[in-house]
Design an enzyme around this catalytic site. Structure first.
Site, PDB file in Angstrom:
ATOM      1  N   ASP A   7       1.213   9.725   0.926  1.00 49.99           N
ATOM      2  CA  ASP A   7       1.014   8.385   1.480  1.00 49.99           C
ATOM      3  C   ASP A   7       2.303   7.564   1.339  1.00 49.99           C
ATOM      4  O   ASP A   7       3.124   7.837   0.456  1.00 49.99           O
ATOM      5  CB  ASP A   7      -0.135   7.741   0.686  1.00 49.99           C
ATOM      6  CG  ASP A   7      -0.417   6.321   1.093  1.00 49.99           C
ATOM      7  OD1 ASP A   7      -0.293   5.996   2.289  1.00 49.99           O
ATOM      8  OD2 ASP A   7      -0.786   5.532   0.203  1.00 49.99           O
ATOM      9  N   ASP A   9       2.512   3.586   1.678  1.00 47.95           N
ATOM     10  CA  ASP A   9       2.346   2.290   1.006  1.00 47.95           C
ATOM     11  C   ASP A   9       1.681   2.456  -0.357  1.00 47.95           C
ATOM     12  O   ASP A   9       0.598   3.021  -0.477  1.00 47.95           O
ATOM     13  CB  ASP A   9       1.506   1.344   1.875  1.00 47.95           C
ATOM     14  CG  ASP A   9       2.202   1.047   3.193  1.00 47.95           C
ATOM     15  OD1 ASP A   9       3.427   0.866   3.176  1.00 47.95           O
ATOM     16  OD2 ASP A   9       1.522   1.009   4.231  1.00 47.95           O
ATOM     17  N   ASP A 133      -2.900   6.121  -3.029  1.00 49.43           N
ATOM     18  CA  ASP A 133      -3.317   5.100  -4.006  1.00 49.43           C
ATOM     19  C   ASP A 133      -4.705   4.534  -3.694  1.00 49.43           C
ATOM     20  O   ASP A 133      -5.185   3.700  -4.447  1.00 49.43           O
ATOM     21  CB  ASP A 133      -2.282   3.959  -4.079  1.00 49.43           C
ATOM     22  CG  ASP A 133      -2.125   3.226  -2.763  1.00 49.43           C
ATOM     23  OD1 ASP A 133      -2.101   3.898  -1.715  1.00 49.43           O
ATOM     24  OD2 ASP A 133      -2.043   1.987  -2.779  1.00 49.43           O
TER      25      ASP A 133
HETATM   26 MG   LIG Z   1      -1.299   3.586   0.232  1.00 52.29          MG
END
Ligand SMILES: [Mg+2]
Length: 173
Positions: A7, A9, A133
């Site tokens: 990922d 961000d 996240d």
């Molecule tokens: Mg993310």
């Protein structure tokens, strides 16, 4: 060789710091990162979440994020050993597409365009590992889900967790 979906961000790009920096620029208040621990993303600031989220639609927000420590060298090493795909649900923020591509080009020039996947839902993604996240991305993943620590997920349990890119390296290199 494993296929690893990474990922952007909150994993490669420090979104939390960008919210803090934008907030400081606009309202003159430097919010302490620790006060955001355990709050949903974009919450925990003196202003409403909707105000903070509006930063996401400002030109430059995705282009100028700070790189998360050690991600460049570890991802470079991962690319030499594994099949690495950068997977970002960027379609949610259409104006971010170009900025994200330019940002990757600037900070991770060794990643080929063929290994960049901008998508809507990540349920389509098949890989051996997913580093992300957000629970919403990890929960449907069929491979091994790895949660990258961010203030908003600090109290989430039930996932293998890494706090730093050095830990990712220890796990996958
Ligand atoms: Mg993310």
């Amino acid at each position: 060789m494993a296929r690893i979906a990474i990922d952007m961000d909150g994993v490669m790009a420090d979104t939390t710091q960008q919210f803090i920096d934008y907030y400081a620029k606009k309202y003159g208040v430097e919010v302490n990162r620790e006060t955001l621990n355990g709050q949903p993303e974009a919450s925990g600031f003196p202003h409403d979440k909707e105000i903070i989220r509006s930063f996401l639609f400002e030109p430059g927000f995705f282009r100028t994020k700070v790189v998360i420590k050690d991600s460049q060298e570890i991802i470079k090493a991962l690319c030499e050993k594994h099949e690495v795909f950068i997977v970002s649900a960027a379609i949610e923020f259409p104006t971010s597409l170009n900025e994200k591509l330019e940002w990757l080009e600037e900070h991770y020039p060794f990643i080929s365009w063929q290994n960049i996947v901008f998508c809507g839902s990540k349920t389509i993604v098949q890989a051996d590992y997913m580093i992300d996240d957000h629970v919403k991305n990890l929960q449907h993943f069929k491979g091994e889900a790895i949660m990258f620590t961010a203030p908003h997920n600090i109290n989430v349990t039930g996932y293998k967790r890494v706090d730093t890119w050095q830990e990712v390296g220890a796990l996958l290199l």
